[in-house]
Design a protein around this motif. Structure first.
Motif, PDB file in Angstrom:
ATOM      1  N   PRO A   9       0.816  -1.219   0.000  1.00  0.00           N
ATOM      2  CA  PRO A   9       0.000   0.000   0.000  1.00  0.00           C
ATOM      3  C   PRO A   9       0.857   1.281   0.000  1.00  0.00           C
ATOM      4  O   PRO A   9       2.022   1.243   0.381  1.00  0.00           O
ATOM      5  CB  PRO A   9      -0.796  -0.129   1.303  1.00  0.00           C
ATOM      6  N   SER A  10       0.158   2.369  -0.455  1.00  0.00           N
ATOM      7  CA  SER A  10      -1.210   2.518  -0.926  1.00  0.00           C
ATOM      8  C   SER A  10      -1.187   3.141  -2.310  1.00  0.00           C
ATOM      9  O   SER A  10      -0.305   3.938  -2.622  1.00  0.00           O
ATOM     10  CB  SER A  10      -2.029   3.413   0.000  1.00  0.00           C
ATOM     11  N   PHE A  11      -2.182   2.805  -3.125  1.00  0.00           N
ATOM     12  CA  PHE A  11      -2.266   3.289  -4.494  1.00  0.00           C
ATOM     13  C   PHE A  11      -3.384   4.316  -4.674  1.00  0.00           C
ATOM     14  O   PHE A  11      -3.727   4.678  -5.787  1.00  0.00           O
ATOM     15  CB  PHE A  11      -2.467   2.114  -5.450  1.00  0.00           C
ATOM     16  N   PHE A  55      -3.241   2.639   5.494  1.00  0.00           N
ATOM     17  CA  PHE A  55      -1.814   2.956   5.356  1.00  0.00           C
ATOM     18  C   PHE A  55      -1.667   4.284   4.612  1.00  0.00           C
ATOM     19  O   PHE A  55      -1.092   4.349   3.527  1.00  0.00           O
ATOM     20  CB  PHE A  55      -1.086   1.848   4.595  1.00  0.00           C
ATOM     21  N   PRO A  56      -2.160   5.383   5.170  1.00  0.00           N
ATOM     22  CA  PRO A  56      -2.254   6.629   4.402  1.00  0.00           C
ATOM     23  C   PRO A  56      -0.916   7.271   4.086  1.00  0.00           C
ATOM     24  O   PRO A  56      -0.821   8.062   3.145  1.00  0.00           O
ATOM     25  CB  PRO A  56      -3.091   7.528   5.314  1.00  0.00           C
ATOM     26  N   ALA A  84      -8.377  -8.185   4.487  1.00  0.00           N
ATOM     27  CA  ALA A  84      -8.119  -8.981   5.693  1.00  0.00           C
ATOM     28  C   ALA A  84      -7.525  -8.116   6.800  1.00  0.00           C
ATOM     29  O   ALA A  84      -7.918  -8.231   7.975  1.00  0.00           O
ATOM     30  CB  ALA A  84      -7.183 -10.140   5.355  1.00  0.00           C
ATOM     31  N   GLN A  85      -6.586  -7.248   6.440  1.00  0.00           N
ATOM     32  CA  GLN A  85      -6.016  -6.343   7.436  1.00  0.00           C
ATOM     33  C   GLN A  85      -7.082  -5.431   8.031  1.00  0.00           C
ATOM     34  O   GLN A  85      -7.129  -5.196   9.250  1.00  0.00           O
ATOM     35  CB  GLN A  85      -4.925  -5.493   6.773  1.00  0.00           C
ATOM     36  N   ARG A  88       5.893  -6.100   5.603  1.00  0.00           N
ATOM     37  CA  ARG A  88       6.406  -5.104   4.646  1.00  0.00           C
ATOM     38  C   ARG A  88       5.520  -3.866   4.588  1.00  0.00           C
ATOM     39  O   ARG A  88       6.003  -2.752   4.404  1.00  0.00           O
ATOM     40  CB  ARG A  88       6.521  -5.737   3.266  1.00  0.00           C
ATOM     41  N   ALA A  89       4.218  -4.077   4.732  1.00  0.00           N
ATOM     42  CA  ALA A  89       3.285  -2.941   4.679  1.00  0.00           C
ATOM     43  C   ALA A  89       3.397  -2.050   5.924  1.00  0.00           C
ATOM     44  O   ALA A  89       3.161  -0.864   5.842  1.00  0.00           O
ATOM     45  CB  ALA A  89       1.845  -3.443   4.524  1.00  0.00           C
TER      46      ALA A  89
END
Length: 444
Positions: A315-317, A323-324, A354-355, A443-444
């Motif tokens: 993230p994030s796209f 995950f701003p 899921a998160q 990783r996120a």
């Protein structure tokens, strides 16, 4: 069929007009692409273009169907400012309009506490109080010229019938305008003089006007319409994933004190005025970005290959989400085909969902509604990630419009008898999916 109800469903990407019978049958569906224009340097919604299409589509539909009325559902974060002569005092601003830093700094000094409005600080115009503040900041004469503030579904109710009303689910949609625990306007809305400009409240679905001999119902916030729909089918203690451009997750069993405003968590307000814990991310938009807008069916083997090669999107796209502060990127071997991009995008949305379910403390049944419910690979992957929960999906993807129709039928005293048409999703056996999710989270 006599007494059908039409639903105008104004999404961020598409506008739909859907006719429903009382038993939930979709009699017809017409579509129109959403368009964002530019006016005086602002992103604005092309409401005249929508209305021109709607008038023609509605007249055509009424020639073939006996409609009792029309109901409206719309995406959040839009509103109309009406002058004394009931014309627009300013254009209807698109929520992706960026707000100047100077206006943001001034708004920050008056922003209500999270524990008052349960509204996080969101980018652009996703808090519509911020956009009204910006418009008044840019034009000091605007406030004196505004007689009525209409939330977006109520703008369409008014445009169709001339009726002025407000509605709770939209006003309580991360707007900074509402105090959901006290059930009243926020101090900000009162102090800025906005609260007194909202018309009287009417329930979502209430018959508030008419147009050329058929009824016009008070509109509703789209995801809240979907939540009402599944409650009306008898589901309880469930988590709803309402999907389209956004993935919006409602869990009424999550205490509000678990909400983290820094992760796009908030309280929505249901059509009956109850606060409900919510988390959101722009999953439909992100899927398109990662996949390159591929409309590629994803197979179990494609997912297994992406997992085995550790191909990930992190993230994030898009703006907002849990995950701003992170910029989206791909890791692992670069995708070499549309099929590989689609598999990576599917896994990404499953991981993000899921998160989000973890963050909003989801433990009961899960219902997936909307466009992403048509992605069988995504559903099967998410079911595999949540083995302790039962995942259901509505494969007609119209839970929002069906909920809006059910609200209209309820107001008419003709309770809808929509079928409980949701099917349980069986998980795909994806080796090392749990390990992939653990690596993704790290990783996120």
């Amino acid at each position: 069929m006599p007494g059908a109800v039409a639903v105008l469903d104004v999404g961020k990407t598409n506008v739909k007009l859907v006719a429903f019978s009382r038993d939930g049958t979709i009699l017809e569906q017409l579509r129109h692409p959403q368009h964002v224009a530019t006016e005086n340097g602002l992103r604005v919604l092309d409401v005249d273009g929508i209305f021109g299409w709607l008038e023609a589509a509605l007249a055509d539909l009424r020639r073939r169907r006996d409609l009792s009325g029309i109901m409206i559902s719309t995406h959040g974060c839009a509103y109309a400012l009406l002058a004394d002569d009931l014309t627009l005092a300013a254009p209807i601003v698109d929520y992706e309009q960026e707000i100047p830093a100077a206006a943001n700094a001034e708004f920050a000094r008056v922003t209500p506490a999270f524990t008052e409005t349960y509204t996080p600080e969101l980018p652009g115009g996703l808090n519509f109080a911020r956009t009204i503040f910006f418009q008044e900041w840019a034009d000091p004469t605007l406030s004196a010229r505004v007689r009525h503030i209409l939330t977006y579904p109520q703008y369409w109710t008014w445009r169709l019938s001339g009726a002025l009303a407000s509605e709770i689910s939209f006003l309580g949609c991360h707007s900074h305008m509402w105090n959901p625990l006290a059930g009243r306007f926020s101090a900000l809305a009162v102090n800025r003089g906005w609260a007194e400009k909202f018309p009287p409240f009417a329930p979502a679905g209430a018959l508030v006007g008419e147009r050329e001999g058929f009824g016009v119902h008070n509109g509703v916030h789209d995801s809240n319409a979907a939540f009402f729909y599944y409650k009306s089918l008898g589901f309880s203690h469930f988590t709803l994933i309402s999907s389209g451009t956004w993935v919006i997750i409602f869990n009424p069993d999550c205490p509000l004190d678990r909400l983290d405003p820094a992760r796009d968590m908030l309280a929505n307000v249901t059509v009956d005025g109850e606060p409900v814990a919510t988390i959101r991310f722009m999953g439909g938009r992100e899927y398109d970005v990662i996949s390159g807008h591929a409309r590629q069916e994803v197979s179990e083997d494609m997912l297994r290959r992406a997992i085995a090669r550790d191909q990930m999107a992190l993230p994030s796209f898009a703006a907002g989400g849990p995950f701003p502060a992170r910029a989206g990127r791909l890791v692992g071997p670069a995708p070499e085909s549309a099929a590989e991009r689609a598999a990576i995008a599917t896994l990404y949305v499953a991981m993000m969902t899921a998160q989000s379910l973890d963050l909003v403390s989801s433990t009961g049944d899960i219902i997936l509604d909307g466009g992403l419910a048509l992605n069988g690979a995504l559903c099967a992957t998410l079911a595999a990630l949540r083995p302790e929960q039962s995942l259901y999906r509505n494969t007609n993807a119209e839970g929002t419009a069906m909920g809006a129709a059910a609200l209209a039928f309820r107001a008419l005293g003709r309770a809808s008898v929509f079928p409980r048409d949701v099917g349980k999703v069986e998980p795909w056996p994806l080796p090392d999916l749990a390990g992939y999710y653990a690596r993704w989270r790290e990783r996120a």
